[in-house]
Write a protein that holds these residues in place. Structure first.
Motif, PDB file in Angstrom:
ATOM      1  N   THR A  73      -0.278  23.380 -66.087  1.00  0.00           N
ATOM      2  CA  THR A  73       0.272  22.777 -64.883  1.00  0.00           C
ATOM      3  C   THR A  73       1.506  23.590 -64.518  1.00  0.00           C
ATOM      4  O   THR A  73       2.466  23.656 -65.291  1.00  0.00           O
ATOM      5  N   PHE A  74       1.447  24.227 -63.366  1.00  0.00           N
ATOM      6  CA  PHE A  74       2.571  25.054 -62.929  1.00  0.00           C
ATOM      7  C   PHE A  74       3.563  24.215 -62.147  1.00  0.00           C
ATOM      8  O   PHE A  74       3.197  23.486 -61.228  1.00  0.00           O
ATOM      9  N   ASP A  75       4.823  24.353 -62.519  1.00  0.00           N
ATOM     10  CA  ASP A  75       5.887  23.694 -61.772  1.00  0.00           C
ATOM     11  C   ASP A  75       6.161  24.447 -60.478  1.00  0.00           C
ATOM     12  O   ASP A  75       6.485  23.841 -59.461  1.00  0.00           O
ATOM     13  N   TYR A  76       6.016  25.786 -60.547  1.00  0.00           N
ATOM     14  CA  TYR A  76       6.271  26.636 -59.388  1.00  0.00           C
ATOM     15  C   TYR A  76       5.226  27.741 -59.322  1.00  0.00           C
ATOM     16  O   TYR A  76       4.896  28.342 -60.335  1.00  0.00           O
ATOM     17  N   VAL A  77       4.748  27.998 -58.116  1.00  0.00           N
ATOM     18  CA  VAL A  77       3.871  29.128 -57.850  1.00  0.00           C
ATOM     19  C   VAL A  77       4.550  29.935 -56.750  1.00  0.00           C
ATOM     20  O   VAL A  77       4.840  29.408 -55.673  1.00  0.00           O
ATOM     21  N   VAL A  78       4.833  31.193 -57.050  1.00  0.00           N
ATOM     22  CA  VAL A  78       5.520  32.058 -56.096  1.00  0.00           C
ATOM     23  C   VAL A  78       4.525  33.104 -55.615  1.00  0.00           C
ATOM     24  O   VAL A  78       4.062  33.936 -56.400  1.00  0.00           O
ATOM     25  N   THR A  79       4.162  33.040 -54.339  1.00  0.00           N
ATOM     26  CA  THR A  79       3.285  34.056 -53.763  1.00  0.00           C
ATOM     27  C   THR A  79       4.157  35.234 -53.349  1.00  0.00           C
ATOM     28  O   THR A  79       5.194  35.051 -52.715  1.00  0.00           O
ATOM     29  N   VAL A  80       3.741  36.436 -53.746  1.00  0.00           N
ATOM     30  CA  VAL A  80       4.552  37.615 -53.476  1.00  0.00           C
ATOM     31  C   VAL A  80       3.913  38.551 -52.457  1.00  0.00           C
ATOM     32  O   VAL A  80       4.398  39.650 -52.233  1.00  0.00           O
ATOM     33  N   CYS A  81       2.820  38.087 -51.832  1.00  0.00           N
ATOM     34  CA  CYS A  81       2.216  38.845 -50.740  1.00  0.00           C
ATOM     35  C   CYS A  81       1.604  37.857 -49.748  1.00  0.00           C
ATOM     36  O   CYS A  81       1.261  36.729 -50.117  1.00  0.00           O
ATOM     37  N   ASP A  82       1.501  38.292 -48.504  1.00  0.00           N
ATOM     38  CA  ASP A  82       0.985  37.408 -47.456  1.00  0.00           C
ATOM     39  C   ASP A  82      -0.457  36.995 -47.704  1.00  0.00           C
ATOM     40  O   ASP A  82      -0.832  35.850 -47.447  1.00  0.00           O
ATOM     41  N   ALA A  83      -1.282  37.914 -48.228  1.00  0.00           N
ATOM     42  CA  ALA A  83      -2.686  37.572 -48.475  1.00  0.00           C
ATOM     43  C   ALA A  83      -2.799  36.463 -49.511  1.00  0.00           C
ATOM     44  O   ALA A  83      -3.617  35.545 -49.360  1.00  0.00           O
ATOM     45  N   ALA A  84      -1.989  36.516 -50.551  1.00  0.00           N
ATOM     46  CA  ALA A  84      -2.021  35.456 -51.573  1.00  0.00           C
ATOM     47  C   ALA A  84      -1.527  34.141 -50.981  1.00  0.00           C
ATOM     48  O   ALA A  84      -2.048  33.071 -51.310  1.00  0.00           O
ATOM     49  N   LYS A  85      -0.554  34.224 -50.093  1.00  0.00           N
ATOM     50  CA  LYS A  85      -0.057  33.009 -49.443  1.00  0.00           C
ATOM     51  C   LYS A  85      -1.173  32.341 -48.643  1.00  0.00           C
ATOM     52  O   LYS A  85      -1.350  31.127 -48.676  1.00  0.00           O
TER      53      LYS A  85
END
Length: 139
Positions: A73-85
């Motif tokens: 269970t992730f507390d935070y997910v940080v997308t580092v590119c627009d495609a992943a977002k």
């Protein structure tokens, strides 16, 4: 108890790997740090090289997808590119944060001078470093 944080990118070969390396280095005492991609592209040799230049070795990292990670269970997910977002899977309970960076392989695909290519990788590396240094302000 440490919080779980994952950096998500398209191929988990460059930007998310650098972010994972920086976060482990700077904030490993506060977070369990992971990275993944929406696809596997393999590790980027130049990303490993520019990280090693500043004393962070990510050569033991490997390219993986979210499905390859243990059930966490992730507390935070940080997308580092627009495609992943745009294609970010649903993470129940996790806060998704977008901090986009340019893609060094895409930026350098038509370049032939290795030093000029590495300058691009270093610039993006340094941008990721600055972001990770202040990541706690996002959380």
């Amino acid at each position: 108890m440490k919080k779980n944080i994952m950096f998500l990118c398209t191929g988990n070969s460059c930007r998310s790997q650098m972010a994972e390396g920086f976060c482990r280095h700077l904030w490993g005492q506060d977070f369990n740090v992971y990275s993944a991609g929406t696809k596997k592209h393999g590790m980027n040799e130049r990303a490993m090289k520019v990280m090693k230049e500043i004393g962070i070795d990510i050569s033991s990292h490997y390219s993986k997808t979210v499905e390859d990670l243990p059930q966490i269970t992730f507390d935070y997910v940080v997308t580092v590119c627009d495609a992943a977002k745009e294609t970010c899977p649903y993470f129940p309970g996790g806060k998704v944060i977008h901090v986009g960076f340019q893609d060094p392989p895409a930026l350098t695909k038509d370049m032939t001078d290795e030093e000029e290519i590495l300058k691009v990788y270093r610039r993006v590396r340094d941008e990721i470093h600055e972001s990770i240094k202040s990541i706690k302000s996002y959380l």
